[in-house]
Design an enzyme around this catalytic site. Structure first.
Site: not given
Length: 245
Positions: A179, A177, A88
Site C-alpha cells: 500500500e 507492504h 503486516c
C-alpha cells in the site's frame, strides 16, 4: 463496495488503495482502534482490511482492544465467510485469530526484499498476473511462525517463510507492504518502534537512503498495488453475488 478498515496507528492507513477505491466509487470506513474507536456492526460491509501497526499480536495486556479485534476478524472470516485483506500486523492478526502462532524474528526485515510465489500462490486468483519473483517493501520484526489449520502459503523468502497466505476461500494476509506511497518511509520513521527496527536492520547509513531507494520504485509498486486491488475487487464481487455467501 463497502470496505471496513481497522487501523492501529494513524499514519499506517490504506495508502495507495485509497486512491483506487475513490476511482471505483467504493465507500470505506476507518476505525482507529489504538485511539479507542469502537468496532461497528460489520454485517453491512463487503471487505475487511486490517492494516499494520507497531504493537504485537501478543500484547493484549498493553492493548486490550486486540482481544475484540481478533474476535471480529474470526467472526468475519469464519462465521460470515467474507473477503479479508490483512497487511503486516493485519496478516499476523489473521493467523493468530484463527489458531496460528506469531513470534519475534531473530532480526527485523526492513527495506526492499525479493519474495517468491509458491506453487499455490501462482495458482491463486488474488495473485493472478504477478511474476513468480518480485521486489517488495518490508518493515516487520515478527512473523507467522505457525500457520492456522487449513491455511496455504502463497509467497515466501529466506527471511520469512510466510510472506503471504490464504485461509478458506478469500481471507488473505500479506507480511509485506503493498500500500506504500511517497510519504510512507518518512511517516513511519517518526514511530519510535519502527525507527528502532529500521536502524537495527539496516544501520544508520543504509537507513538514511531508504526513502530514496523506495522512491525510485514507487511506479512499480503502484502497478503491483493496482493489480492486487483489481484482483481483490473481482474476488469481492464474486462473493457479493446472491447465493455466494
Amino acid at each position: 463496495m463497502r470496505i471496513l478498515v481497522f487501523q492501529h496507528v494513524q499514519v499506517e492507513h490504506p495508502g495507495i488503495f485509497r486512491e483506487f477505491w475513490a476511482e471505483h466509487g467504493h465507500a470505506w470506513q476507518a476505525v482507529e482502534l489504538d485511539a479507542g474507536e469502537p468496532i461497528p456492526q460489520s454485517d453491512d460491509f463487503d471487505l475487511l482490511v486490517v492494516m499494520g501497526g507497531p504493537m504485537d499480536v501478543w500484547q493484549e495486556d498493553r492493548h486490550p482492544w486486540l482481544v475484540a479485534e481478533k474476535a471480529a476478524i474470526r467472526r468475519w472470516v469464519m462465521d460470515l465467510d467474507r473477503p479479508f485483506l490483512g497487511i503486516c500486523l493485519g496478516h499476523q492478526l489473521l493467523a493468530d485469530a484463527l489458531g496460528g502462532e506469531v513470534a519475534p524474528m531473530a532480526r527485523p526485515e526492513v527495506g526492499l526484499a525479493e519474495v517468491d510465489l509458491t506453487p499455490g500462490g501462482q495458482r491463486d486468483p488474488l495473485l493472478a498476473g504477478f511474476r513468480t519473483s518480485s521486489e517488495t517493501f518490508q518493515w516487520h520484526g515478527a512473523e507467522v511462525s505457525r500457520l492456522p489449520a487449513g491455511a496455504t502459503v502463497l509467497a515466501a523468502n529466506a527471511a520469512c517463510p510466510v510472506q503471504a497466505m490464504r485461509w478458506g476461500r478469500h481471507a488473505y494476509g500479506f507480511q509485506y507492504h503493498v500500500e506504500i506511497t511517497a510519504s510512507t518511509v518518512s511517516d513511519w520513521q517518526q514511530i519510535p518502534e519502527y525507527k528502532a527496527s529500521l536502524q537495527q536492520a539496516l544501520g544508520p547509513e543504509r537507513a538514511s537512503h531508504l526513502a530514496a531507494a523506495v522512491g525510485g520504485r514507487l511506479a512499480t509498486f503502484r502497478d503491483a498495488a493496482r493489480r492486487l486491488d483489481r484482483n481483490m475487487s473481482a474476488i469481492v464481487g464474486a462473493a457479493m453475488v446472491p447465493g455466494a455467501r
